[in-house]
Structure formats: C-alpha cells, structure tokens
Scaffold this motif. Structure first.
Motif, PDB file in Angstrom:
ATOM      1  N   LYS A 199      31.378  86.127 -17.704  1.00  0.00           N
ATOM      2  CA  LYS A 199      32.326  85.929 -18.792  1.00  0.00           C
ATOM      3  C   LYS A 199      32.768  87.284 -19.324  1.00  0.00           C
ATOM      4  N   PHE A 200      33.917  87.291 -19.987  1.00  0.00           N
ATOM      5  CA  PHE A 200      34.442  88.548 -20.507  1.00  0.00           C
ATOM      6  C   PHE A 200      33.490  89.166 -21.523  1.00  0.00           C
ATOM      7  N   SER A 201      32.895  88.317 -22.366  1.00  0.00           N
ATOM      8  CA  SER A 201      31.986  88.824 -23.398  1.00  0.00           C
ATOM      9  C   SER A 201      30.795  89.556 -22.787  1.00  0.00           C
ATOM     10  N   VAL A 202      30.423  89.168 -21.564  1.00  0.00           N
ATOM     11  CA  VAL A 202      29.334  89.845 -20.860  1.00  0.00           C
ATOM     12  C   VAL A 202      29.862  91.058 -20.104  1.00  0.00           C
ATOM     13  N   ALA A 203      30.981  90.882 -19.397  1.00  0.00           N
ATOM     14  CA  ALA A 203      31.538  91.959 -18.574  1.00  0.00           C
ATOM     15  C   ALA A 203      31.910  93.177 -19.415  1.00  0.00           C
ATOM     16  N   ILE A 204      32.442  92.947 -20.624  1.00  0.00           N
ATOM     17  CA  ILE A 204      32.910  94.044 -21.460  1.00  0.00           C
ATOM     18  C   ILE A 204      31.765  94.928 -21.944  1.00  0.00           C
ATOM     19  N   THR A 205      30.523  94.423 -21.852  1.00  0.00           N
ATOM     20  CA  THR A 205      29.364  95.206 -22.296  1.00  0.00           C
ATOM     21  C   THR A 205      28.743  96.025 -21.165  1.00  0.00           C
ATOM     22  N   THR A 206      29.223  95.842 -19.936  1.00  0.00           N
ATOM     23  CA  THR A 206      28.652  96.561 -18.803  1.00  0.00           C
ATOM     24  C   THR A 206      29.134  98.008 -18.788  1.00  0.00           C
ATOM     25  N   GLU A 207      28.335  98.885 -18.190  1.00  0.00           N
ATOM     26  CA  GLU A 207      28.675 100.301 -18.143  1.00  0.00           C
ATOM     27  C   GLU A 207      29.969 100.542 -17.359  1.00  0.00           C
ATOM     28  N   GLY A 208      30.177  99.746 -16.282  1.00  0.00           N
ATOM     29  CA  GLY A 208      31.378  99.918 -15.479  1.00  0.00           C
ATOM     30  C   GLY A 208      32.646  99.705 -16.283  1.00  0.00           C
ATOM     31  N   TYR A 209      32.669  98.633 -17.075  1.00  0.00           N
ATOM     32  CA  TYR A 209      33.845  98.339 -17.892  1.00  0.00           C
ATOM     33  C   TYR A 209      34.002  99.374 -19.004  1.00  0.00           C
ATOM     34  N   LYS A 210      32.889  99.735 -19.634  1.00  0.00           N
ATOM     35  CA  LYS A 210      32.961 100.719 -20.719  1.00  0.00           C
ATOM     36  C   LYS A 210      33.484 102.057 -20.210  1.00  0.00           C
ATOM     37  N   ASN A 211      33.015 102.480 -19.046  1.00  0.00           N
ATOM     38  CA  ASN A 211      33.481 103.740 -18.472  1.00  0.00           C
ATOM     39  C   ASN A 211      34.966 103.679 -18.123  1.00  0.00           C
ATOM     40  N   LEU A 212      35.391 102.534 -17.577  1.00  0.00           N
ATOM     41  CA  LEU A 212      36.803 102.366 -17.235  1.00  0.00           C
ATOM     42  C   LEU A 212      37.676 102.483 -18.482  1.00  0.00           C
TER      43      LEU A 212
ATOM     44  N   PRO B 177      36.909 108.123 -27.491  1.00  0.00           N
ATOM     45  CA  PRO B 177      35.825 107.171 -27.767  1.00  0.00           C
ATOM     46  C   PRO B 177      36.098 106.259 -28.955  1.00  0.00           C
ATOM     47  N   ASP B 178      36.675 106.804 -30.024  1.00  0.00           N
ATOM     48  CA  ASP B 178      36.966 105.979 -31.202  1.00  0.00           C
ATOM     49  C   ASP B 178      38.038 104.934 -30.889  1.00  0.00           C
ATOM     50  N   ARG B 179      39.053 105.366 -30.140  1.00  0.00           N
ATOM     51  CA  ARG B 179      40.103 104.415 -29.749  1.00  0.00           C
ATOM     52  C   ARG B 179      39.534 103.343 -28.830  1.00  0.00           C
ATOM     53  N   ALA B 180      38.623 103.745 -27.954  1.00  0.00           N
ATOM     54  CA  ALA B 180      38.003 102.793 -27.032  1.00  0.00           C
ATOM     55  C   ALA B 180      37.195 101.753 -27.806  1.00  0.00           C
ATOM     56  N   LYS B 181      36.460 102.186 -28.836  1.00  0.00           N
ATOM     57  CA  LYS B 181      35.680 101.248 -29.635  1.00  0.00           C
ATOM     58  C   LYS B 181      36.583 100.258 -30.357  1.00  0.00           C
TER      59      LYS B 181
END
Length: 279
Positions: free
Chosen positions: A15-28, A36-40
């Motif tokens: 699910k998106f709620s799970v995928a968005i917490t993975t390191e791969g998605y965060k790094n992308l 970083p602030d804009r990403a958050k």
C-alpha cells in the motif's frame, strides 16, 4: 499459449502508506526535490490526500508518487479541498513484457472466463494526474501574461445570445444571489484579459458540454448523467459511475472551458504547456 498469456497470480504490491515509508521512496523524493524540508511537506501532504480517498489507497504506489511529483513540480497542492489537481484511480489492464495482456488463471493454470465467456484480464488500479480548473487558473495567472482569468456557470435566462455585429456572447447576470442560486445551470462562460487589455470570452451551453463529455470521456455517458440528475439511479449503484464528470460535472465543465479558451487564444507558459500535455 505463452506463459505471459497465462500468468501466475499477481504479487500483492505494498500500500502507498507502507511504500512511502521505505528508504527507496524517501531517497527518490529527497533526490527529486532536493530539499529535506520540502520533501517532508510533500510526503505529509500527499499521504493526507491519499488517506481521505479509499479508492486511491488501492492504487499502485508508484503511479501515485509519479502523479504527485508532477503536481509538486508545478507548485500545485494535492489537497482535494483546493481543487488544483487530483490523483484519480483508474482500473488498467496489465500487460506482459511482450506487450500482450495478462489473464487471470485458476489453480490449474488455465485462464478464467467471466460471465460473458471471455477470459478475465489481470488488472491493477493506477493513479492518474488530473489538473483541476483552479490549477489552470493558478498556472495561467502565475505566467504573468493575464490581468484577469475566470470561469463560471451561466444560469437560465442569463445568456442573451450573440452580438449581431461582433458574434460575441452577451449576458445579463441576475443580481440577487438567492434567486440566482435557485436557477438551473444553462451553460458555462470563461474569459481572460491580457495585461495589454486584449480580452476573450467563450460560452458553451450545458447541452454542448454534455455532448463534449459524451464524445471525449470513455467513462461518461450523457444519457446516464441525465438519469443521475433525475434520481433514477439508486445510490447503491452510484459506485459504478466513478468519472469526475458524474461526481462534479460543473468543475469538469469549467476545466474544459479553460482548456478550450487558453489552448485556442491564450498565451501558455512552459508550466502550463507541461500541465496541458500531462493532464
């Protein structure tokens, strides 16, 4: 029959709620936005937008992220309340590496047939970026070419026909808001004015707009829409009609008016051209 035409059951994607917490998605996201602030802020806003839409929660996470990053690149908000852009879920057929459709198979590896006797295709829900009419307004005004830009419903009795000399539409607006709000929508009017004073106005009747939607939206039927407006379709069956044309016809009509107006006579910035192509 090739192995691609008789696929193994599709692997369940996170699910998106799970995928968005993975390191791969965060790094992308961090690498794409570079701040970083804009990403958050981006992660918080898109997670909130997905959380309030149960249909969107079932979509492939990658398509949600792609649509949201496009909206972010245009500096538009994913908030449904603002209506600048939407991530709309669509049921799409899945194809194999050879480009051929995949089919649902039973425990014996044979394609499953539906009630019609045809094989049942493998499908997945994907999110698609859809620009709202308020997004068009934002991008146009931001370009710096327009001093004014707007679109509105025209109520019954307000359209007075075309000027015999110029061919421009004429209107007489009802001043009493309560009286005006009670009247049915007869059509839609969009206009813009450049900083140099050039002005363009476009009017479509509601019937013309319904014909346009019937022609260009595969998920829309003008006949069905009339039944919905008349209350002839039970609420329990409304889930079948997920097109935005059914959910909010007026907003889709306003967006269509702005698309027609700006693409024909307006100046389009790079951002607006990008949004126009991707929408």
């Amino acid at each position: 029959m090739s192995s691609y035409e008789r696929p193994a059951p599709a692997r369940q994607k996170p699910k998106f709620s799970v995928a968005i917490t993975t390191e791969g998605y965060k790094n992308l996201i961090n690498n794409t936005l570079g701040d970083p602030d804009r990403a958050k802020r981006f992660i918080a806003s898109i997670t909130s937008a997905v959380a309030v839409n149960p249909l969107l929660q079932d979509c492939d996470a990658g398509t949600i992220l792609a649509g949201a990053l496009l909206g972010e690149s245009l500096n538009l908000s994913p908030s449904p309340q603002l209506g600048q852009y939407y991530l709309v879920p669509f049921e799409c057929r899945v194809k194999g590496p050879d480009g051929k459709p995949l089919w649902v198979q039973d425990e014996n590896g044979e394609p499953v047939k539906g009630p019609s006797g045809k094989w049942v295709p493998v499908t997945e829900k994907r999110a698609q970026f859809v620009l709202g009419y308020k997004g068009y307004v934002q991008l146009a005004l931001r370009s710096g070419h327009y001093s004014d830009l707007d679109v509105t419903e025209i109520k019954e009795g307000e359209y007075l026909g075309k000027d015999s000399a110029t061919g421009k539409p004429r209107f007489k607006f009802i001043e009493d808001d309560n009286e005006r709000d009670a009247l049915p929508v007869a059509g839609y009017m969009a206009f813009f004015e450049y900083l140099n004073g050039f002005r363009k106005v476009l009017y479509w009747s509601k019937q013309k707009m319904m014909n346009h939607a019937d022609t260009y939206s595969p998920a829309y039927s003008a006949a069905i829409h009339k039944k919905i407006l008349a209350g002839e379709i039970p609420d329990r069956d409304m889930w079948k009609y997920s097109s935005f044309w059914y959910k909010n016809f007026d907003d889709m009509a306003k967006k269509t008016m702005l698309r027609q107006l700006i693409s024909r006579w307006g100046v389009m910035s790079t951002e607006l051209q990008q949004a126009f192509v991707q929408d």
